[in-house]
Write a protein that holds these residues in place. Structure first.
Motif, PDB file in Angstrom:
ATOM      1  N   MET A   1     -40.824   8.683  16.262  1.00 30.26           N
ATOM      2  CA  MET A   1     -40.735   7.250  16.577  1.00 30.26           C
ATOM      3  C   MET A   1     -40.984   6.395  15.326  1.00 30.26           C
ATOM      4  O   MET A   1     -40.244   5.478  15.008  1.00 30.26           O
ATOM      5  CB  MET A   1     -41.760   6.908  17.663  1.00 30.26           C
ATOM      6  N   ARG A   2     -42.076   6.701  14.614  1.00 34.65           N
ATOM      7  CA  ARG A   2     -42.426   5.954  13.413  1.00 34.65           C
ATOM      8  C   ARG A   2     -41.346   6.103  12.347  1.00 34.65           C
ATOM      9  O   ARG A   2     -40.992   5.140  11.654  1.00 34.65           O
ATOM     10  CB  ARG A   2     -43.776   6.440  12.867  1.00 34.65           C
ATOM     11  N   ALA A   3     -40.811   7.321  12.211  1.00 31.77           N
ATOM     12  CA  ALA A   3     -39.773   7.567  11.210  1.00 31.77           C
ATOM     13  C   ALA A   3     -38.506   6.775  11.531  1.00 31.77           C
ATOM     14  O   ALA A   3     -37.862   6.216  10.634  1.00 31.77           O
ATOM     15  CB  ALA A   3     -39.456   9.066  11.151  1.00 31.77           C
ATOM     16  N   VAL A   7     -36.746   3.863   9.200  1.00 29.36           N
ATOM     17  CA  VAL A   7     -35.329   3.920   8.799  1.00 29.36           C
ATOM     18  C   VAL A   7     -34.610   2.645   9.210  1.00 29.36           C
ATOM     19  O   VAL A   7     -33.829   2.067   8.439  1.00 29.36           O
ATOM     20  CB  VAL A   7     -34.639   5.155   9.436  1.00 29.36           C
ATOM     21  N   LEU A   8     -34.887   2.170  10.439  1.00 26.86           N
ATOM     22  CA  LEU A   8     -34.257   0.947  10.940  1.00 26.86           C
ATOM     23  C   LEU A   8     -34.641  -0.267  10.099  1.00 26.86           C
ATOM     24  O   LEU A   8     -33.780  -1.071   9.712  1.00 26.86           O
ATOM     25  CB  LEU A   8     -34.659   0.718  12.400  1.00 26.86           C
ATOM     26  N   SER A   9     -35.935  -0.404   9.800  1.00 27.03           N
ATOM     27  CA  SER A   9     -36.392  -1.547   9.007  1.00 27.03           C
ATOM     28  C   SER A   9     -35.845  -1.489   7.580  1.00 27.03           C
ATOM     29  O   SER A   9     -35.473  -2.517   7.012  1.00 27.03           O
ATOM     30  CB  SER A   9     -37.919  -1.605   8.975  1.00 27.03           C
ATOM     31  N   ALA A  10     -35.786  -0.276   7.013  1.00 24.55           N
ATOM     32  CA  ALA A  10     -35.236  -0.122   5.657  1.00 24.55           C
ATOM     33  C   ALA A  10     -33.760  -0.486   5.619  1.00 24.55           C
ATOM     34  O   ALA A  10     -33.279  -1.129   4.673  1.00 24.55           O
ATOM     35  CB  ALA A  10     -35.446   1.309   5.173  1.00 24.55           C
ATOM     36  N   LYS A 264     -45.637  -3.880  11.288  1.00 19.98           N
ATOM     37  CA  LYS A 264     -45.676  -4.194   9.862  1.00 19.98           C
ATOM     38  C   LYS A 264     -44.436  -3.683   9.125  1.00 19.98           C
ATOM     39  O   LYS A 264     -44.087  -4.198   8.072  1.00 19.98           O
ATOM     40  CB  LYS A 264     -46.937  -3.609   9.215  1.00 19.98           C
ATOM     41  N   TYR A 265     -43.754  -2.687   9.694  1.00 27.56           N
ATOM     42  CA  TYR A 265     -42.555  -2.167   9.039  1.00 27.56           C
ATOM     43  C   TYR A 265     -41.413  -3.172   9.061  1.00 27.56           C
ATOM     44  O   TYR A 265     -40.468  -3.070   8.268  1.00 27.56           O
ATOM     45  CB  TYR A 265     -42.115  -0.855   9.698  1.00 27.56           C
TER      46      TYR A 265
END
Length: 312
Positions: A1-3, A7-10, A264-265
């Motif tokens: 989930m975090r990964a 990836v989405l935010s990046a 925060k991401y």
């Protein structure tokens, strides 16, 4: 989930960075080409060009800093890097906010309709108004840089006393908070001016609508349309700046909570949105830029369709 969230935010961050550079670069290119062609440039185009250049600088400085500290959060940072990064950030961000504020003042003086003698004087002396605003902004810029350097010197002296760090900063977020707070306090002045211009434009529009109520309405209310267009542009600037400031503070203070806050991401996305998306607001709010952008898009669409037909 975090990964997946990372990836989405990046991805969103990179898309904003590319589109922001394209949008601001488009404003600079169109205005410079028009300047070369006509041998003159209007005050609005001058402000828009300078604003777009400052936004490109803001985008690159933000993107580089966010990328470095996202990929290497525990990296050691030298004092020279801190000073250089802060100086680039302060100068580019300062002119980004002040030029947008001057643009808000321009909209107010050219579109609003007041019979007040002070307003009429300022309207006819717009060049002097811009000069005074820029002079005041330079004084505030000098103060911002001075106070920021004092914070950096104090931070450096604190870590010089600790031999384990030896002229290097292990944790960049603490000094970043001080520098961002200082810069935010200074930029609060132009932000307040823009908010004032926004409400004065609303008041001017209200007076205009009240006036034309008792007059036979024309097929097209030019003044009302100009008011609404200016209000949309100024409101978009204020909204994006609020999102930018909120995201910046959340991003810096979120490191105290470690990996617990997933939100925060997406903070870097909110930070980059201000210098990136505002360029498209400016393009849509300017007749020349909007028409040129539509022409470019139609040409690109024709070329893509042409290539598709050739492939068939």
């Amino acid at each position: 989930m975090r990964a997946a969230i990372q990836v989405l935010s990046a991805t969103m961050l990179n898309v904003e960075f590319i589109t922001g550079n394209l949008g601001n670069g488009f404003i600079v290119l169109v205005n410079i080409m028009d300047w070369v062609k006509r041998r003159k440039i209007s005050s609005v185009d001058q402000i828009l060009t300078a604003l777009a250049i400052s936004r490109i600088t803001v985008l690159w400085s933000l993107y580089i800093v966010i990328s470095i500290f996202s990929l290497y959060p525990d990296a050691e940072v030298t004092m020279t890097t801190v000073r250089l990064a802060n100086l680039t950030w302060v100068i580019s961000q300062h002119f980004s906010i002040w030029l947008a504020t001057i643009l808000s003042i321009l909209y107010f003086l050219k579109i609003a309709n007041f019979s007040n003698s002070i307003f009429l004087y300022l309207r006819w002396r717009f060049t002097k108004v811009v000069s005074v605003a820029l002079l005041m902004s330079l004084l505030l810029l000098s103060l911002d840089i001075l106070v920021s350097n004092i914070h950096i010197d104090i931070w450096m002296n604190k870590f010089e006393a600790n031999v384990s760090y030896s002229y290097k900063i292990k944790n960049f977020t603490h000094i970043s908070k001080l520098l961002v707070l200082t810069n935010s306090m200074v930029t609060l002045i132009p932000f307040t001016v823009s908010v004032t211009m926004f409400f004065l434009l609303i008041f001017s529009l209200w007076k205009h609508l009240k006036k034309i109520k008792h007059i036979a309405k024309s097929s097209r209310d030019v003044s009302g349309t100009a008011h609404i267009k200016a209000l949309k542009t100024v409101f978009a600037f204020l909204l994006l700046y609020v999102i930018f400031t909120f995201s910046l503070f959340v991003h810096l203070w979120s490191y105290e909570f470690g990996e617990e806050i997933l939100f925060k991401y997406f903070c870097p996305v909110g930070i980059i949105a201000f210098p990136s998306l505002h360029s498209f607001v400016l393009i849509m709010g300017n007749t020349k830029l909007r028409q040129t952008s539509l022409l470019v898009l139609s040409v690109l669409r024709c070329k893509i369709q042409g290539c598709g037909l050739l492939c068939l």
